[in-house]
Scaffold this motif. Structure first.
Motif, short mmCIF file in Angstrom:
data_model
loop_
_atom_site.label_atom_id
_atom_site.label_comp_id
_atom_site.label_asym_id
_atom_site.label_seq_id
_atom_site.Cartn_x
_atom_site.Cartn_y
_atom_site.Cartn_z
N GLU A 1 5.93 6.68 -5.48
CA GLU A 1 5.75 7.23 -6.60
C GLU A 1 5.45 8.15 -6.86
O GLU A 1 5.63 9.15 -7.53
CB GLU A 1 4.94 5.74 -7.58
CG GLU A 1 5.92 4.16 -7.63
CD GLU A 1 5.72 4.03 -9.06
OE1 GLU A 1 7.02 3.50 -9.99
OE2 GLU A 1 4.66 3.74 -9.29
N ILE A 2 4.36 8.45 -6.30
CA ILE A 2 3.40 9.62 -6.38
C ILE A 2 4.54 10.49 -5.86
O ILE A 2 4.62 12.27 -6.47
CB ILE A 2 2.18 9.85 -4.96
CG1 ILE A 2 1.14 8.99 -6.01
CG2 ILE A 2 1.56 11.42 -5.37
CD1 ILE A 2 -0.28 8.74 -5.03
N TYR A 3 4.88 10.83 -5.26
CA TYR A 3 6.30 11.61 -4.54
C TYR A 3 7.77 11.98 -5.03
O TYR A 3 8.30 12.29 -4.45
CB TYR A 3 6.41 11.36 -2.51
CG TYR A 3 5.38 11.91 -1.86
CD1 TYR A 3 5.51 13.25 -1.60
CD2 TYR A 3 4.30 11.20 -1.81
CE1 TYR A 3 4.11 13.77 -1.07
CE2 TYR A 3 3.27 11.65 -0.71
CZ TYR A 3 2.81 13.31 -0.49
OH TYR A 3 2.12 13.75 0.14
N PHE B 1 6.19 4.49 5.48
CA PHE B 1 6.25 5.90 4.64
C PHE B 1 7.18 6.68 5.12
O PHE B 1 8.20 7.05 4.30
CB PHE B 1 4.25 5.86 4.41
CG PHE B 1 4.91 7.51 3.21
CD1 PHE B 1 4.54 7.54 1.67
CD2 PHE B 1 5.01 8.57 3.98
CE1 PHE B 1 5.01 8.03 1.35
CE2 PHE B 1 5.63 9.61 2.81
CZ PHE B 1 5.13 9.43 1.37
N SER C 1 1.75 6.52 8.37
CA SER C 1 1.97 6.06 7.83
C SER C 1 3.80 5.88 8.81
O SER C 1 4.69 6.54 7.50
CB SER C 1 2.31 6.47 6.22
OG SER C 1 3.21 5.13 5.88
N LYS D 1 2.14 5.33 -3.27
CA LYS D 1 2.33 6.58 -2.35
C LYS D 1 3.40 7.07 -2.65
O LYS D 1 3.95 8.87 -3.29
CB LYS D 1 1.89 6.60 -1.20
CG LYS D 1 1.61 8.15 -0.40
CD LYS D 1 1.18 8.02 1.05
CE LYS D 1 0.34 9.22 0.93
NZ LYS D 1 0.43 9.44 2.41
N LYS E 1 0.69 -1.55 0.23
CA LYS E 1 0.28 -0.16 0.34
C LYS E 1 0.80 1.38 0.08
O LYS E 1 0.13 2.46 -0.03
CB LYS E 1 -0.95 0.33 0.54
CG LYS E 1 -2.14 -0.75 1.28
CD LYS E 1 -2.62 -1.17 2.20
CE LYS E 1 -3.14 -2.87 2.69
NZ LYS E 1 -4.21 -2.81 3.97
N VAL E 2 2.26 1.41 0.53
CA VAL E 2 2.70 2.32 0.83
C VAL E 2 3.40 2.68 -1.08
O VAL E 2 3.71 4.08 -1.11
CB VAL E 2 4.37 1.94 1.66
CG1 VAL E 2 5.20 3.32 1.45
CG2 VAL E 2 3.50 1.83 2.62
N ASN F 1 2.55 12.75 6.37
CA ASN F 1 1.72 11.19 5.94
C ASN F 1 2.68 11.18 7.25
O ASN F 1 3.26 9.82 7.89
CB ASN F 1 3.04 10.78 5.15
CG ASN F 1 2.49 11.14 4.06
OD1 ASN F 1 1.47 10.71 3.25
ND2 ASN F 1 2.99 12.63 3.45
#
Length: 141
Positions: A46-48, A94, A91, A44, A40-41, A88
């Motif tokens: 990749e988004i950053y 993360f 998490s 996210k 699940k991490v 964040n």
């Protein structure tokens, strides 16, 4: 008498094998749970700005997931890293990635070395997750 001793030894051996198997299954199950949490991490990350460049699963007594991500130094200034971490807080997995990146940059600055592209983050998920951050491509592994 010897037969009773052999029987007791055999029963003890069987019990130990069963317990070891149960421990092994428990460890395997916990490893898979950790892997599921980390899956699940990664989107996210990749988004950053950390692109997945390598993805591997090893199945053994203790399964492991190894993921390599690549990014550009310009996308991860100290200010930006602090923003990402603040955004964040909930998490742990993360945040541990970005705390490790921030610490790597901090230590790298202390040795006055040149930033060499790319930024590489390697993550191994197993019973005890491991995060490595490279500045530049490692020649020896």
């Amino acid at each position: 008498m010897i037969d009773k001793l052999k029987k007791a030894l055999q029963e003890a051996t069987d019990l130990i094998k069963e317990q070891a198997s149960n421990l092994g299954e428990g460890a395997k199950e916990r490893s898979y749970q950790l892997i599921e949490e980390w899956l699940k991490v990664f989107p996210k990350l990749e988004i950053y700005g950390l692109e997945i460049t390598s993805f591997a699963l090893s199945v053994a007594l203790s399964p492991a997931l190894e993921v390599e991500l690549k990014g550009d130094h310009k996308d991860f200034s100290m200010e930006r890293l602090n923003e990402i971490i603040a955004e964040n807080r909930g998490s742990t997995a993360f945040i541990s990635v970005f705390n490790t990146i921030r610490m790597t940059y901090t230590l790298h600055r202390k040795v006055y070395a040149t930033l060499t592209e790319p930024l590489i983050v390697k993550i191994k998920i197993r019973l005890s997750p491991e995060i490595k951050v490279y500045i530049g491509k490692p020649l020896i592994e």
